[in-house]
Design an enzyme around this catalytic site. Sequence first.
Site, PDB file in Angstrom:
ATOM      1  CB  THR A   1     -10.961  36.563  -3.869  1.00  0.00           C
ATOM      2  OG1 THR A   1     -10.732  35.150  -3.846  1.00  0.00           O
ATOM      3  CG2 THR A   1     -10.500  37.120  -5.201  1.00  0.00           C
TER       4      THR A   1
ATOM      5  CB  VAL B   1      -6.614  35.720   5.610  1.00  0.00           C
ATOM      6  CG1 VAL B   1      -5.153  36.070   5.898  1.00  0.00           C
ATOM      7  CG2 VAL B   1      -7.252  35.132   6.870  1.00  0.00           C
TER       8      VAL B   1
ATOM      9  CG  HIS C   1      -9.527  33.874  17.852  1.00  0.00           C
ATOM     10  ND1 HIS C   1     -10.769  33.865  17.257  1.00  0.00           N
ATOM     11  CD2 HIS C   1      -8.702  33.181  17.010  1.00  0.00           C
ATOM     12  CE1 HIS C   1     -10.704  33.194  16.111  1.00  0.00           C
ATOM     13  NE2 HIS C   1      -9.469  32.780  15.934  1.00  0.00           N
TER      14      HIS C   1
ATOM     15  CB  CYS D   1      -5.713  33.129  14.372  1.00  0.00           C
ATOM     16  SG  CYS D   1      -6.903  31.771  14.264  1.00  0.00           S
TER      17      CYS D   1
END
Lengths: 347, 347
Positions: free
Chosen positions: B15, B18, B252, B132
């Site tokens: 949920t 990601v 990013h 990330c």
Amino acid sequence: MSNTEKYNVALLGATGAVGQKILETLEAKNFPIKQLKLLSSPRSAGTKIKFKDEIIVVEEAKPESFEGIDIALFSAGGSVSKRLAPEAVKRGAVVIDNTSAYRMDEQVPLVVPEVNEGDIKNHKGIIANPNCSTIQMVAALKPIEEKFGLKRVVVSTYQAVSGAGAQAVEELKRQAQAFLNGEAVDAQLLPVKSEPNHYPIAFNALPQIDVFQDNGYTFEEMKMINETKKIMNREDLHVAATCVRLPFFTSHAESVYIEVEKDVTVEEIQHVLAHAPGLVLKDDIKNQQYPTPLDAAGKTDVFVGRVRKDLDNPLGIHLWIVSDNLLKGAAWNSVQIAESVIKNNWL
Amino acid sequence: MSNTEKYNVALLGATGAVGQKILETLEAKNFPIKQLKLLSSPRSAGTKIKFKDEIIVVEEAKPESFEGIDIALFSAGGSVSKRLAPEAVKRGAVVIDNTSAYRMDEQVPLVVPEVNEGDIKNHKGIIANPNCSTIQMVAALKPIEEKFGLKRVVVSTYQAVSGAGAQAVEELKRQAQAFLNGEAVDAQLLPVKSEPNHYPIAFNALPQIDVFQDNGYTFEEMKMINETKKIMNREDLHVAATCVRLPFFTSHAESVYIEVEKDVTVEEIQHVLAHAPGLVLKDDIKNQQYPTPLDAAGKTDVFVGRVRKDLDNPLGIHLWIVSDNLLKGAAWNSVQIAESVIKNNWL
């Protein structure tokens, strides 16, 4: 200031974003003004501006506008400076130029008073105010260089839209509201008004400030590289720069990596920064204290935090440097130069 | 994929932000799923989620949830991974963990398939998905290292709020609207929810991502430093990092300065980047083409632009690296690892 004399001051670019901040700074510092003349392009002439208790009508800038002027603050773009600064100097004024027109001219001192005030003495009528992103960086680097030496600088900037003028501020507001409303975001100005492509700045990052040069760098990056070497009088200093425009209104932030000559502790660097003129050390990570653009906005100091050593290189140091780009980055530094000219009788 | 077998897959953290992207990626890649089990905390259990044409009810994750599972994708926070990954492994699953729980564990491969796919082979049940900001950087550095060597990396990041979760996205929206309305901006979450001080992210920049370590670095910075060395199998590589949170939602960006071993041209670097897997060279400054966070959002590649040489150091190279932090930075890379496990019979 040590004397009580007063001066005839002209401000060219009085209606612009930096011009407004210069007026506020002259007032805040109670600059010794005999008469203040406000000048602009023909388009803005006639505008009425309040200074202290006086209403001043902005006049169109012409060569003869500078008759009788002692100090002329120029902030109306490079081409205007190229045309009118020599005219002002011819009429006996000292010009403090906040454009890039003369910064790299060998005859023109490029000055951050905390760093190289003495260079002012050699002026031949024009003194250049450095680029905003350069000023705050050298203000922090100079005291470190004096104590521990300095071999290289690698800087990545985080720059506010107000550096691109009042229209860019409006563009960010307009785009942010459109985005939040779920409407199409229209880009008309940034990264560079005169270039063919415009991209949204709201909720984005643009790795272009000013136009590209043939060497692959933007003009903003070249300003940081060349001006840093000139102000610090260090042609041998290695300076590498990447400049990025970001969606905030005021203050530039800089992630600065340096290599010093001596193996120092973080505490030694912090001590030097905490006691240097014009700098405020805001570096207490235990209490999550570090400078941010919102904090620095409206303040005249250069704030430094996140001081730490490279874990792989005993000579490598990280700094996070933040300052209001319109104040220390422009208006405040220009007026500091004017004060120094007067204080030292370098008119 | 070379075989036609299908697998029982569990997704823990179904949920979350990601988790949602992992579901989209499994669907987009037509991953060979026999049965998909969606797992979560007790709080989110019972949620119904559509996957392809099926409605799946999310179940509370327990040790026995992993009975019969071949591949378990974990994205529910480090403490959950610490508790349940060994239980899943015990029951025969291969765990691909998208938290920091096992990344620096010597027994656990830390994998970006374009960089070190072969490391997967040595797994003992758990394979870690890197942070990330690390993934996109090493994806660009690896092909350069292979051809020209790599001595050091100095990176400053420009990171999106979605890296701090869906609540941070809402906080940025809420704060931006309040600011535009001229209302007080209330900060409840960023930079780190569990810490005492919260600062506005809207129209600001925060030089803190994750908590501070005793050495003065944030945990995010330490992830970039340590994970880069591990993934590239280069304990000797110098890595210096500063991580900054910025007011955009997705992707990013990174200003990366490197030193290579050989004196190369910009064109040679560009050629290597343009032909490397998972990378897109977007670097045409004459036409103002460079990656931005808005451009990269929703795409699975790593975009590189602003390639240029240090003007003072023939071995210094600048790169501007941008990628969607939820896709290649998380979901996409995790599913790539799962595909590699299957393709190479490394289950």
